[in-house]
Write a protein that holds these residues in place. Structure first.
Motif, mmCIF file in Angstrom:
data_model
loop_
_atom_site.group_PDB
_atom_site.id
_atom_site.type_symbol
_atom_site.label_atom_id
_atom_site.label_comp_id
_atom_site.label_asym_id
_atom_site.label_seq_id
_atom_site.Cartn_x
_atom_site.Cartn_y
_atom_site.Cartn_z
ATOM 1 N N VAL A 52 0.938 -1.685 11.024
ATOM 2 C CA VAL A 52 0.834 -0.199 11.013
ATOM 3 C C VAL A 52 0.659 0.267 12.508
ATOM 4 O O VAL A 52 -0.367 0.140 13.119
ATOM 5 C CB VAL A 52 0.152 0.622 10.176
ATOM 6 N N LEU A 53 1.587 0.965 13.101
ATOM 7 C CA LEU A 53 1.843 1.571 14.479
ATOM 8 C C LEU A 53 1.098 2.923 14.327
ATOM 9 O O LEU A 53 0.367 3.235 15.455
ATOM 10 C CB LEU A 53 3.118 1.484 14.986
ATOM 11 N N GLU A 54 1.310 3.799 13.524
ATOM 12 C CA GLU A 54 0.880 4.982 13.335
ATOM 13 C C GLU A 54 0.848 5.378 11.933
ATOM 14 O O GLU A 54 1.485 4.935 10.951
ATOM 15 C CB GLU A 54 1.448 5.853 14.365
ATOM 16 N N GLY A 55 -0.051 6.347 11.707
ATOM 17 C CA GLY A 55 -0.430 6.870 10.342
ATOM 18 C C GLY A 55 -1.203 6.075 9.355
ATOM 19 O O GLY A 55 -2.051 5.180 9.923
ATOM 20 N N GLU A 56 -1.043 6.199 8.250
ATOM 21 C CA GLU A 56 -1.774 5.359 6.856
ATOM 22 C C GLU A 56 -0.827 5.481 5.770
ATOM 23 O O GLU A 56 -0.124 6.517 5.493
ATOM 24 C CB GLU A 56 -2.959 6.283 7.034
ATOM 25 N N ILE A 57 -0.811 4.279 5.153
ATOM 26 C CA ILE A 57 0.120 3.971 3.933
ATOM 27 C C ILE A 57 -0.850 3.231 2.830
ATOM 28 O O ILE A 57 -1.731 2.719 3.098
ATOM 29 C CB ILE A 57 1.325 3.054 4.316
ATOM 30 N N ASN A 58 -0.170 3.402 1.814
ATOM 31 C CA ASN A 58 -0.728 2.587 0.459
ATOM 32 C C ASN A 58 0.298 1.798 0.144
ATOM 33 O O ASN A 58 1.409 2.314 -0.227
ATOM 34 C CB ASN A 58 -0.885 3.559 -0.721
ATOM 35 N N PHE A 59 -0.078 0.541 0.099
ATOM 36 C CA PHE A 59 0.892 -0.542 -0.217
ATOM 37 C C PHE A 59 0.505 -1.020 -1.395
ATOM 38 O O PHE A 59 -0.507 -1.383 -1.779
ATOM 39 C CB PHE A 59 0.652 -1.843 1.022
ATOM 40 N N HIS A 60 1.498 -1.125 -2.512
ATOM 41 C CA HIS A 60 1.177 -1.320 -3.992
ATOM 42 C C HIS A 60 1.814 -2.679 -4.093
ATOM 43 O O HIS A 60 2.982 -2.858 -3.904
ATOM 44 C CB HIS A 60 1.693 -0.282 -4.800
ATOM 45 N N ILE A 61 0.869 -3.777 -4.699
ATOM 46 C CA ILE A 61 1.345 -5.073 -5.105
ATOM 47 C C ILE A 61 0.519 -5.441 -6.077
ATOM 48 O O ILE A 61 -0.912 -5.278 -6.048
ATOM 49 C CB ILE A 61 1.447 -5.926 -3.908
ATOM 50 N N ASN A 62 1.014 -6.185 -7.157
ATOM 51 C CA ASN A 62 0.322 -6.853 -8.283
ATOM 52 C C ASN A 62 -0.726 -5.964 -8.744
ATOM 53 O O ASN A 62 -1.759 -6.283 -9.126
ATOM 54 C CB ASN A 62 -0.476 -8.115 -7.682
ATOM 55 N N SER A 63 -0.395 -4.671 -9.045
ATOM 56 C CA SER A 63 -1.324 -3.740 -9.417
ATOM 57 C C SER A 63 -2.424 -3.369 -8.911
ATOM 58 O O SER A 63 -3.345 -2.632 -9.440
ATOM 59 C CB SER A 63 -1.628 -4.005 -11.088
ATOM 60 N N GLU A 64 -2.294 -3.557 -7.449
ATOM 61 C CA GLU A 64 -3.203 -3.467 -6.698
ATOM 62 C C GLU A 64 -2.820 -2.518 -5.589
ATOM 63 O O GLU A 64 -1.437 -2.382 -5.276
ATOM 64 C CB GLU A 64 -3.983 -4.682 -6.030
ATOM 65 N N VAL A 65 -3.569 -1.439 -5.045
ATOM 66 C CA VAL A 65 -3.421 -0.599 -3.831
ATOM 67 C C VAL A 65 -4.061 -1.025 -2.685
ATOM 68 O O VAL A 65 -5.440 -0.918 -2.780
ATOM 69 C CB VAL A 65 -3.231 0.730 -4.276
ATOM 70 N N PHE A 66 -3.619 -1.271 -1.392
ATOM 71 C CA PHE A 66 -4.281 -1.469 -0.248
ATOM 72 C C PHE A 66 -4.146 -0.327 0.711
ATOM 73 O O PHE A 66 -2.865 -0.022 1.030
ATOM 74 C CB PHE A 66 -3.756 -2.831 0.470
ATOM 75 N N THR A 67 -5.003 0.377 1.168
ATOM 76 C CA THR A 67 -4.627 1.197 2.150
ATOM 77 C C THR A 67 -4.690 0.668 3.546
ATOM 78 O O THR A 67 -5.615 -0.094 3.935
ATOM 79 C CB THR A 67 -6.180 2.125 2.110
ATOM 80 N N ILE A 68 -3.868 0.952 4.320
ATOM 81 C CA ILE A 68 -3.542 0.164 5.627
ATOM 82 C C ILE A 68 -3.305 1.140 6.620
ATOM 83 O O ILE A 68 -2.421 2.122 6.400
ATOM 84 C CB ILE A 68 -2.468 -0.781 5.669
#
Length: 96
Positions: A52-68
């Motif tokens: 992540v260069l700027e901002g904030e995302i939620n990455f959804h994989i295998n029924s999990e959410v990772f905030t990056i």
């Protein structure tokens, strides 16, 4: 050959935008996501790293959410469905 490129700074936020920065043995993609926009579910053919260069995302994989967040990176394996939602205007690189 040396080359300076302004693609990262010039790419705006208009829902979802994807640009290839390079191809070859390792491909680098620049993704811009407007606040609230999603990068639809898909799979990667290769293991990948997201930075992540700027901002904030939620990455959804295998029924999990990772905030990056800005300046964090996340590695994920190939062939697993995943999708991304922007928490705020965000730009990130995918290296695979």
């Amino acid at each position: 050959m040396y080359q300076i490129n302004n693609t990262i700074g010039n790419q705006g936020f208009n829902k979802l935008q994807v640009s290839k920065l390079n191809t070859g043995p390792a491909e680098t993609l620049l993704i811009s996501l407007e606040n609230g926009a999603t990068f639809p579910e898909h799979i990667s053919a290769r293991d990948a790293q997201l930075i992540v260069l700027e901002g904030e995302i939620n990455f959804h994989i295998n029924s999990e959410v990772f905030t990056i967040k800005k300046h964090q990176d996340f590695k994920f394996p190939k062939e697993i469905p995943h999708w991304v939602k922007a928490v705020e205007n965000s730009k990130f690189l995918i290296i695979r």
